[in-house]
Design an enzyme around this catalytic site. Structure first.
Site, PDB file in Angstrom:
ATOM      1  N   GLY A  14       0.770  -1.157   0.088  1.00 29.53           N
ATOM      2  CA  GLY A  14      -0.022  -0.056  -0.095  1.00 29.53           C
ATOM      3  C   GLY A  14       0.832   1.417   0.102  1.00 29.53           C
ATOM      4  O   GLY A  14       0.453   2.264   0.419  1.00 29.53           O
ATOM      5  N   ARG A  92      -6.303  -8.447  -8.081  1.00 24.76           N
ATOM      6  CA  ARG A  92      -7.218  -9.275  -8.669  1.00 24.76           C
ATOM      7  C   ARG A  92      -7.630  -8.639  -9.923  1.00 24.76           C
ATOM      8  O   ARG A  92      -7.865  -7.775 -10.080  1.00 24.76           O
ATOM      9  CB  ARG A  92      -8.145  -9.133  -7.823  1.00 24.76           C
ATOM     10  CG  ARG A  92      -8.061  -9.875  -6.504  1.00 24.76           C
ATOM     11  CD  ARG A  92      -8.350 -11.411  -6.582  1.00 24.76           C
ATOM     12  NE  ARG A  92      -9.812 -11.672  -6.905  1.00 24.76           N
ATOM     13  CZ  ARG A  92     -10.307 -12.883  -7.110  1.00 24.76           C
ATOM     14  NH1 ARG A  92      -9.177 -13.858  -7.385  1.00 24.76           N
ATOM     15  NH2 ARG A  92     -11.162 -13.328  -7.730  1.00 24.76           N
ATOM     16  N   LEU A  94     -10.500  -7.917 -12.401  1.00 20.70           N
ATOM     17  CA  LEU A  94     -11.573  -7.626 -12.080  1.00 20.70           C
ATOM     18  C   LEU A  94     -12.573  -8.059 -13.086  1.00 20.70           C
ATOM     19  O   LEU A  94     -12.350  -8.363 -14.178  1.00 20.70           O
ATOM     20  CB  LEU A  94     -11.869  -5.975 -12.095  1.00 20.70           C
ATOM     21  CG  LEU A  94     -11.016  -5.270 -10.961  1.00 20.70           C
ATOM     22  CD1 LEU A  94     -10.962  -3.825 -11.217  1.00 20.70           C
ATOM     23  CD2 LEU A  94     -11.883  -5.482  -9.504  1.00 20.70           C
ATOM     24  N   ASN A 108      -5.690   2.898 -12.471  1.00 15.72           N
ATOM     25  CA  ASN A 108      -4.608   1.926 -12.085  1.00 15.72           C
ATOM     26  C   ASN A 108      -3.649   2.796 -12.161  1.00 15.72           C
ATOM     27  O   ASN A 108      -3.226   3.361 -13.191  1.00 15.72           O
ATOM     28  CB  ASN A 108      -4.834   0.751 -12.925  1.00 15.72           C
ATOM     29  CG  ASN A 108      -3.938  -0.409 -12.248  1.00 15.72           C
ATOM     30  OD1 ASN A 108      -3.686  -0.681 -11.145  1.00 15.72           O
ATOM     31  ND2 ASN A 108      -3.197  -1.072 -13.085  1.00 15.72           N
ATOM     32  N   HIS A 110       0.645   1.275 -13.252  1.00 14.55           N
ATOM     33  CA  HIS A 110       1.248   0.298 -13.626  1.00 14.55           C
ATOM     34  C   HIS A 110       2.691   0.532 -13.707  1.00 14.55           C
ATOM     35  O   HIS A 110       3.074   1.612 -14.244  1.00 14.55           O
ATOM     36  CB  HIS A 110       0.493  -0.317 -15.063  1.00 14.55           C
ATOM     37  CG  HIS A 110       1.162  -1.587 -15.593  1.00 14.55           C
ATOM     38  ND1 HIS A 110       0.997  -2.657 -15.080  1.00 14.55           N
ATOM     39  CD2 HIS A 110       2.304  -1.677 -16.422  1.00 14.55           C
ATOM     40  CE1 HIS A 110       1.767  -3.601 -15.456  1.00 14.55           C
ATOM     41  NE2 HIS A 110       2.445  -3.108 -16.526  1.00 14.55           N
ATOM     42  N   SER A 137       2.830   4.295 -15.440  1.00 16.74           N
ATOM     43  CA  SER A 137       1.657   4.793 -16.129  1.00 16.74           C
ATOM     44  C   SER A 137       0.529   4.921 -15.384  1.00 16.74           C
ATOM     45  O   SER A 137       0.024   3.693 -14.465  1.00 16.74           O
ATOM     46  CB  SER A 137       1.406   4.039 -17.357  1.00 16.74           C
ATOM     47  OG  SER A 137       2.335   3.868 -18.241  1.00 16.74           O
ATOM     48  N   ASP A 146      -4.421  -3.656 -18.053  1.00 11.27           N
ATOM     49  CA  ASP A 146      -3.520  -2.852 -18.508  1.00 11.27           C
ATOM     50  C   ASP A 146      -3.511  -2.255 -19.764  1.00 11.27           C
ATOM     51  O   ASP A 146      -2.614  -1.793 -20.327  1.00 11.27           O
ATOM     52  CB  ASP A 146      -2.144  -3.533 -18.188  1.00 11.27           C
ATOM     53  CG  ASP A 146      -1.890  -4.113 -16.808  1.00 11.27           C
ATOM     54  OD1 ASP A 146      -2.311  -3.519 -15.740  1.00 11.27           O
ATOM     55  OD2 ASP A 146      -1.047  -4.907 -16.815  1.00 11.27           O
TER      56      ASP A 146
HETATM   57  C1  GRF Z   1       3.154  -0.975  -7.744  1.00 10.57           C
HETATM   58  O1  GRF Z   1       4.597  -0.853  -8.363  1.00 10.57           O
HETATM   59  C2  GRF Z   1       2.275  -0.491  -8.804  1.00 10.57           C
HETATM   60  O2  GRF Z   1       2.771   0.145  -9.972  1.00 10.57           O
HETATM   61  C3  GRF Z   1       2.001  -2.031  -9.203  1.00 10.57           C
HETATM   62  O3  GRF Z   1       2.024  -2.573  -7.915  1.00 10.57           O
HETATM   63  C4  GRF Z   1       2.683  -1.915  -7.088  1.00 10.57           C
HETATM   64  C5  GRF Z   1       2.184  -1.674  -5.762  1.00 10.57           C
HETATM   65  O4  GRF Z   1       2.963  -1.176  -4.844  1.00 10.57           O
HETATM   66  N1  GRF Z   1       0.408  -2.033  -9.629  1.00 10.57           N
HETATM   67  P1  GRF Z   1       2.309  -0.741  -3.500  1.00 10.57           P
HETATM   68  O5  GRF Z   1       1.543  -1.616  -2.838  1.00 10.57           O
HETATM   69  O6  GRF Z   1       1.456   0.502  -3.819  1.00 10.57           O
HETATM   70  O7  GRF Z   1       3.470  -0.336  -2.590  1.00 10.57           O
END
Ligand code: GRF
Length: 193
Positions: A14, A92, A94, A108, A110, A137, A146
């Site tokens: 998180g 997950r 969705l 999201n 990524h 992104s 994605d």
């Molecule tokens: C991040 O690198 C994000 O880009 C990817 O998952 C990771 C999550 O890290 N989707 P965090 O839980 O926000 O520390």
């Protein structure tokens, strides 16, 4: 200013969620994080959210069908009056009905320069390909993984000797800056419900 109500969906540590919460503390931020929800009741991100005084919803997806589980999440979002959803390390896939219900209202982050490297192991793949740059992104969520419209990107160099871990750390720093900024800009442009 009435702030838009955002839910952040997490499955793990998180850190992006924490960056979104931090940014929401600024008076001119157009959103507030009204709910943090997770499919993993053990997600460390949930505890960070609780400590920040944010309502949480956690329910394991185990034993439930994808659509059935997403209905639980959707109920929690509706009950909290959520207007926008930010996925932040939500691991997950969705269901289509859930994605359709939140179309244009769900983003999201990524860790790649989309459309390159959808899916997992983005940093290892960028290094293996000999790329000079990597990045992150923020994109709208559509039923294909994605794949939605990219609304913001940040780039970092790939340095000699980089490992997936060292590159991930450099990209993550940019994620924490980019995500709150991109979400705020998107909400300013698209308004409340
Ligand atoms: C991040 O690198 C994000 O880009 C990817 O998952 C990771 C999550 O890290 N989707 P965090 O839980 O926000 O520390």
């Amino acid at each position: 200013m009435v702030k838009a109500r955002v839910a952040v969906l997490v499955s793990g540590r998180g850190s992006n969620m924490a960056a979104l919460i931090d940014a929401a503390g600024s008076h001119d931020c157009p959103y507030r994080v009204a709910l943090v929800a997770s499919n993993n009741p053990e997600a460390p991100g949930l505890e960070i959210a609780r400590q920040a005084g944010i309502a949480t919803f956690a329910h394991s997806h185990k034993g439930l069908g994808r659509e059935q589980f997403d209905l639980l999440i959707d109920d929690a979002l509706r009950a909290a009056g959520i207007e926008y959803v930010a996925l932040a390390g939500y691991m997950r896939i969705l269901s289509d009905p859930f994605v359709t219900r939140w179309a244009g209202r769900m983003v999201n982050i990524h860790p790649s320069l989309l459309p390159a490297y959808k899916g997992l192991d983005t940093h290892a793949r960028a290094i293996a390909a000999g790329d000079a740059e990597a990045g992150c992104s923020v994109h709208l969520v559509t039923p294909t993984l994605d794949d939605g419209e990219v609304i913001a990107q940040a780039r970092v160099p790939i340095l000699p000797g980089d490992t997936p871990q060292s590159l991930a750390a450099r990209v993550l720093e940019q994620e924490h800056r980019l995500y709150p900024e991109a979400l705020a800009r998107y909400i300013r442009t698209h308004g409340g419900r």
